[in-house]
Design a protein around this motif. Structure first.
Motif, PDB file in Angstrom:
ATOM      1  N   UNK A 245       0.957  -1.297  -0.015  1.00  0.00           N
ATOM      2  CA  UNK A 245       0.031  -0.101  -0.109  1.00  0.00           C
ATOM      3  C   UNK A 245       0.881   1.239   0.044  1.00  0.00           C
ATOM      4  N   UNK A 246       1.896   1.094   0.934  1.00  0.00           N
ATOM      5  CA  UNK A 246       2.810   2.304   0.597  1.00  0.00           C
ATOM      6  C   UNK A 246       3.526   2.595  -0.696  1.00  0.00           C
ATOM      7  N   UNK A 247       3.699   1.384  -1.479  1.00  0.00           N
ATOM      8  CA  UNK A 247       4.349   1.689  -2.909  1.00  0.00           C
ATOM      9  C   UNK A 247       3.193   1.990  -3.763  1.00  0.00           C
TER      10      UNK A 247
ATOM     11  N   UNK B 174      -6.644   4.776   5.754  1.00  0.00           N
ATOM     12  CA  UNK B 174      -8.129   4.962   5.719  1.00  0.00           C
ATOM     13  C   UNK B 174      -8.596   5.210   4.456  1.00  0.00           C
ATOM     14  N   UNK B 175      -7.839   4.958   3.468  1.00  0.00           N
ATOM     15  CA  UNK B 175      -8.535   5.167   2.152  1.00  0.00           C
ATOM     16  C   UNK B 175      -8.975   3.720   1.672  1.00  0.00           C
TER      17      UNK B 175
ATOM     18  N   UNK C  31      -9.474   3.373  -2.185  1.00  0.00           N
ATOM     19  CA  UNK C  31      -8.326   2.952  -2.873  1.00  0.00           C
ATOM     20  C   UNK C  31      -8.012   1.428  -2.335  1.00  0.00           C
ATOM     21  N   UNK C  32      -8.281   1.084  -1.238  1.00  0.00           N
ATOM     22  CA  UNK C  32      -7.969  -0.428  -1.132  1.00  0.00           C
ATOM     23  C   UNK C  32      -8.944  -1.316  -1.930  1.00  0.00           C
ATOM     24  N   UNK C  33     -10.194  -0.992  -2.020  1.00  0.00           N
ATOM     25  CA  UNK C  33     -10.912  -1.677  -2.731  1.00  0.00           C
ATOM     26  C   UNK C  33     -10.601  -1.639  -4.206  1.00  0.00           C
ATOM     27  N   UNK C  34      -9.941  -0.811  -4.587  1.00  0.00           N
ATOM     28  CA  UNK C  34      -9.367  -0.510  -6.315  1.00  0.00           C
ATOM     29  C   UNK C  34      -8.174  -1.443  -6.306  1.00  0.00           C
TER      30      UNK C  34
END
Length: 227
Positions: free
Chosen positions: A101-103, A109-110, A113-116
């Motif tokens: 996720x950092x990369x 909290x996004x 973004x995580x679903x994407x």
């Protein structure tokens, strides 16, 4: 016996999971050569209990579309359980996710973004080819799954040796019914996971991520081996 390294050692040490691919298809002759290499993998009593379906082109796109619909609808259909427990292995999984996720530049909290990221996973990270690894359910399935693991590692290393890239994807096995329906397969064949493959996008920062590996003495005990 020799202790010097070989080109094969270089292949082992250089293999990485790619998470963004170029759309360019591989030559059919190279795909067949990789699959011939994988076919040499060992198995219990030479049972060779794998059935592998490689999809490309329009079928690849159609399966991806169906996987995305199943994800949005919450229609998981895994053939095997998936649990890291609540200790060491869960901690390692979380560290792995945090690195990725950092990369990608996605914060904790996004949620969208995580679903994407999940959606991109189900788009096979843009890879032009996907190999779905199926197995018969023999006994508790553990030894058969071990055989498929050896097949898969041989396939991954063959791709690396030929200058290509890949990523094993457990998430594809979470939607086994979707894949079976698209391929017209019986539910007697169980989907363990899939491997997306092609040529990694050299401009994608996530493809530069190198995951941590444990020191040898944290996972291996040597008995009777002198220093």
């Amino acid at each position: 016996m020799t202790s010097t390294t070989t080109p094969f050692v270089d292949v082992i040490r250089s293999r990485r999971s790619a998470r963004k691919f170029l759309p360019t298809p591989l030559p059919a002759s190279d795909i067949r050569a990789v699959l011939e290499d994988a076919q040499t993998a060992p198995s219990n009593s030479n049972t060779q209990p794998w059935e592998v379906h490689v999809v490309s082109g329009a079928l690849r796109d159609a399966i991806s579309d169906e996987l995305l619909r199943a994800y949005e609808d919450g229609r998981e259909s895994a053939d095997f359980t998936f649990d890291y427990g609540d200790g060491t292995y869960l901690e390692r999984s979380r560290a792995h996710g945090a690195t990725l996720y950092q990369a990608w530049g996605i914060g904790r909290s996004d949620v969208e973004g995580r679903r994407e990221v999940v959606r991109d996973n189900l788009r096979f990270y843009g890879a032009p080819h996907v190999a779905f690894l199926f197995m018969p359910k023999l006994g508790d399935g553990v030894r058969t799954a071990g055989d498929l693991g050896m097949y898969a590692q041989t396939l991954l290393l063959s791709l690396t040796a030929r200058g290509y890239h890949s990523i094993p994807q457990t998430i594809l096995g979470m939607y086994a019914d979707v894949v079976r329906d698209a391929l017209g397969l019986s539910d007697e064949l169980k989907l363990l996971f899939g491997i997306s493959f092609g040529t990694a996008d050299p401009a994608a920062p996530v493809n530069d991520v190198h995951m941590h590996r444990l020191p040898l003495d944290e996972s291996v005990v040597l008995h009777g081996v002198a220093d």
